[in-house]
Design an enzyme around this catalytic site. Structure first.
Site, PDB file in Angstrom:
ATOM      1  N   TYR A  47     110.380 134.680   0.867  1.00  0.00           N
ATOM      2  CA  TYR A  47     110.682 134.261  -0.505  1.00  0.00           C
ATOM      3  C   TYR A  47     109.663 134.807  -1.495  1.00  0.00           C
ATOM      4  O   TYR A  47     109.920 134.852  -2.693  1.00  0.00           O
ATOM      5  CB  TYR A  47     110.689 132.734  -0.630  1.00  0.00           C
ATOM      6  N   HIS A 105     112.265 132.096  11.067  1.00  0.00           N
ATOM      7  CA  HIS A 105     113.250 132.111   9.983  1.00  0.00           C
ATOM      8  C   HIS A 105     114.663 132.473  10.451  1.00  0.00           C
ATOM      9  O   HIS A 105     115.648 131.852  10.042  1.00  0.00           O
ATOM     10  CB  HIS A 105     112.803 133.088   8.890  1.00  0.00           C
TER      11      HIS A 105
END
Length: 246
Positions: A47, A105
């Site tokens: 991110y 992730h």
């Protein structure tokens, strides 16, 4: 705020997601979220906003121990030569000496899953991370990951909202004893203009229907649908769910 208990972790049930948020929005929204009572912030290496999360937590004046931080190791950092270093970088950006919950992730076969899970375990043994889990794992991978991990996994995080049926993954996750973490519970804003969701939000509850926001609908939907899964799975495992916005 209600918390979900899973394998030793006590996780605030409603998390504030930061996917796609750039610095100006982060510096505006994270303080507002914390001021509004959020005590769980969800970020990730990919991110590229862990630094802003750290800045906002420090400047909030709220003790670090009262805020639960989840971040995720990106697939490019799964090799042993990068994994630990990437976690150290996350800690530096988050301005913290520990991460509450660290996730893999996405599944990725560039590195054997056993090695990924082993490196995840190492972060706990090193005192850098308190709890570990996975994200976007299917039913088969959930079982494999649990079997490979000496440290109990606490959650599987995956996309879940009114437009996406994840019944099978939810059942498998909870049968394995993990908490379900739903991301994109608002379906990237689609729910805000959905007349069916708006009608659900207007159904009786303690809030004044005239002032109830559209977000009340998805929140209610998540809790009701998960409650349905809980009742069907109750004889196998106690039900657990949490979800994050964003």
């Amino acid at each position: 705020m209600h918390a979900v208990s899973s394998n030793g972790a006590r996780i605030p049930a409603l998390g504030f997601g930061t996917y796609g948020m750039l610095r100006p929005d982060m510096l505006r929204m994270i303080p507002a979220a914390l001021g509004g009572g959020f005590r769980h912030i969800d970020t990730a290496q990919i991110y590229r906003n862990e630094q802003e999360v750290g800045e906002c937590i420090v400047s909030s004046g709220i003790p670090r121990s009262e805020i639960f931080v989840t971040t995720k190791v990106w697939v490019a950092n799964y090799p042993e030569s990068r994994f630990a270093r990437s976690v150290d970088e996350s800690l530096e950006k988050l301005r913290s000496d520990y991460i509450d919950l660290l996730l893999l992730h996405w599944p990725h076969d560039s590195v054997p899953l056993a090695e990924q899970i082993g490196l995840l375990n190492e972060t706990v043994r090193a005192g850098k991370v308190r709890h570990i889990g996975v994200s976007n794992f299917n039913r088969q991978l959930i079982d494999q990951a649990i079997g490979l991990s000496a440290v109990p996994l606490v959650t599987n995080q995956f996309e879940y909202h009114p437009y996406l049926d994840q019944s099978l993954v939810i059942e498998a996750t909870r049968k394995a004893g993990l908490a379900v973490t739903a991301y994109c519970a608002m379906a990237v804003g689609r729910v805000l203009t959905d007349p069916t969701i708006a009608e659900i939000a207007r159904q009786p509850c303690t809030a004044d229907p005239a002032n109830r926001p559209p977000l009340a609908g998805p929140a209610r939907w998540c809790r009701r649908l998960v409650a349905n899964h809980q009742s069907r799975a109750h004889r196998r495992k106690p039900g657990r769910v949490r979800f994050r916005t964003g």
